[in-house]
Design an enzyme around this catalytic site. Structure first.
Site, PDB file in Angstrom:
ATOM      1  N   GLU A 163     -32.747  -4.750   6.487  1.00  0.00           N
ATOM      2  CA  GLU A 163     -31.168  -4.850   6.111  1.00  0.00           C
ATOM      3  C   GLU A 163     -30.547  -6.467   6.526  1.00  0.00           C
ATOM      4  O   GLU A 163     -30.971  -7.009   7.443  1.00  0.00           O
ATOM      5  CB  GLU A 163     -30.344  -3.908   7.091  1.00  0.00           C
ATOM      6  CG  GLU A 163     -28.926  -3.801   6.713  1.00  0.00           C
ATOM      7  CD  GLU A 163     -28.142  -2.825   7.510  1.00  0.00           C
ATOM      8  OE1 GLU A 163     -28.440  -1.669   7.705  1.00  0.00           O
ATOM      9  OE2 GLU A 163     -26.986  -3.138   7.962  1.00  0.00           O
ATOM     10  N   GLU A 204     -19.604  -8.667   7.337  1.00  0.00           N
ATOM     11  CA  GLU A 204     -18.952  -7.483   7.831  1.00  0.00           C
ATOM     12  C   GLU A 204     -17.492  -8.063   8.436  1.00  0.00           C
ATOM     13  O   GLU A 204     -17.765  -9.032   9.332  1.00  0.00           O
ATOM     14  CB  GLU A 204     -19.729  -6.847   8.877  1.00  0.00           C
ATOM     15  CG  GLU A 204     -20.935  -5.906   7.924  1.00  0.00           C
ATOM     16  CD  GLU A 204     -21.719  -5.036   8.957  1.00  0.00           C
ATOM     17  OE1 GLU A 204     -21.569  -3.798   8.777  1.00  0.00           O
ATOM     18  OE2 GLU A 204     -22.268  -5.536   9.997  1.00  0.00           O
TER      19      GLU A 204
END
Length: 427
Positions: free
Chosen positions: A168, A173
């Site tokens: 990932e 974010e």
């Protein structure tokens, strides 16, 4: 983001999260630019969405698919992801707008009962994947306690190997209680959950990311992944950062844009949170990777079906990943046995293994099989402008046995003639 965050912040617990965040802030927040140059030369643009279209229209169905549901993604998130234009639509000004809303007019059920919020999650899992290159988006994030926007990627083999073995890459974010900070992270086997490879970037002067657009990107090469905000490098990761642990960043990934509400990491919205909240995306662009020494052809890895005569798909018999599994023609079904990754001139992969000439033979009629990747000439393939696939070692073409076109027809090396049974459409 999504299910990985469940493991990221519930396994380790809140104490570890806070400690890691404090340490990261001490290390990175006060730093100036590490560098602003690209980590590797990039090739041609391979994919983009500029979000041009009428106001209120849905995102391109050719490029994006909406994931739906209110499972909480394992993170105790509170939103229900919909496929409604109330939650994801173009604004008519060249932007995609993902809107998190309070309320549940459609009566959706979430993991905790009737849902309190709706939002959207868009992915390219079924439309576009690529290994290596530059992945960037220009985004204006939302704001507010409990709001969690993200631009991230997952290894396309997640359905086969699971998370975090698939890998990932969290390009960006942000959580509402940290309005001036964004995070970039990698999750892989042995460094996921509460202990990923991660760093953060903080705006100077007390500014908030929600105040304007910023460009978030990674430059991804076979040996490194480097994170940037507005062209400023703030994090670079290599296999040496995880000695003795897997580096699962060697195969195609797909992209994700979403806005979560609540969750273990950001916490729930409170009285200060105003709805609706919008993540506005100006563009998403992807370029191929080409190494700085000019080796290789700079072509991006692409994943999808390889189709041949009669529209039949190149297929791994029985969907088996065992060495020496025959390669055949089969009616197209869309399963993993028909998802091939093509790296320009080089190997062609499915199910984690390579398209291989049995025994390394160069003879006409040599059968094609699946075999563990070993870099030999038996696993090298060159696409041509005539839509053939040539094995340079033998000088012969990929073809079908007896010029066949039915289910179960074996693939083999054939003398290149340009006949229909040697024509292939690649991803």
């Amino acid at each position: 983001m999504a299910s990985h965050r469940a493991r990221r912040y519930t396994y380790g617990g809140v104490f570890l999260l806070i400690a890691a965040a404090v340490l990261t802030a001490l290390i990175f927040s006060g730093l100036g630019p590490i560098s602003s140059h690209a980590e590797a030369s990039v090739g041609a643009q391979t994919w983009s969405d500029e979000f041009n279209g009428p106001a209120g229209s849905a995102p391109s169905a050719v490029k994006w698919k909406a994931e739906t549901g209110g499972s909480g993604s394992g993170n105790s998130e509170l939103q229900y992801y919909t496929d409604s234009r109330n939650n994801a639509a173009l604004d008519g000004k060249g932007h995609l707008v993902i809107t998190a809303r309070k309320g549940n007019p459609s009566g959706y059920d979430c993991w905790y009962g009737p849902c309190q919020y709706t939002s959207a999650k868009l992915t390219t899992a079924h439309t576009f994947t690529q290994a290596y290159g530059r992945f960037e988006a220009r985004i204006k994030v939302p704001r507010g306690q409990g709001i969690w926007p993200a631009f991230w990627m997952l290894g396309e083999d997640i359905g086969r190997v699971g998370w975090p073995a698939n890998g990932e890459i969290d390009i960006m974010e942000n959580i509402g209680r940290e309005p001036g900070k964004v995070h970039g992270s990698l999750h892989g086997p042995g460094y996921s959950g509460s202990d990923p490879l991660t760093a953060s970037y903080r705006l100077r002067g007390g500014k908030d990311f929600a105040d304007g657009f910023h460009t978030y990107r990674v430059d991804w090469t076979p040996g490194s992944i480097t994170f940037f905000v507005d062209g400023v490098k703030y994090e670079r990761r290599t296999p040496s950062d995880v000695p003795g642990k897997p580096w699962p960043y060697d195969h195609p990934f797909y992209m994700i844009l979403n806005v979560a509400v609540g969750g273990t990491w950001p916490g729930s919205p409170d009285a200060s949170t105003r709805f609706p909240q919008q993540m506005i995306v100006d563009h998403v662009r992807v370029h191929a990777w080409k190494d700085g020494g000019g080796k290789g052809d700079g072509a991006a890895a692409r994943t999808g079906r390889i189709t041949g005569i009669g529209g039949m798909c190149v297929d791994v018999a029985g969907a088996s990943s065992a060495d020496r599994t025959p390669i055949q023609l089969h009616t197209c079904t869309g399963n993993a046995a028909q998802r091939w990754t093509v790296h320009g001139n080089g190997p062609i992969k499915a199910l984690g293994k390579c398209l291989d000439v049995s025994g390394g033979s160069t003879a006409t009629g040599a059968k094609i099989q699946l075999y563990r990747c070993n870099g030999t000439g038996a696993q090298q393939w060159k696409p041509t402008s005539e839509h053939t696939l040539v094995n340079p070692k033998s000088g012969k073409c990929l073809g079908t046995e007896d010029n066949g076109s039915t289910d179960g027809t074996r693939l083999q090396l054939s003398r290149c003639t340009g006949d229909a049974h040697q024509k292939w459409s690649l991803p």
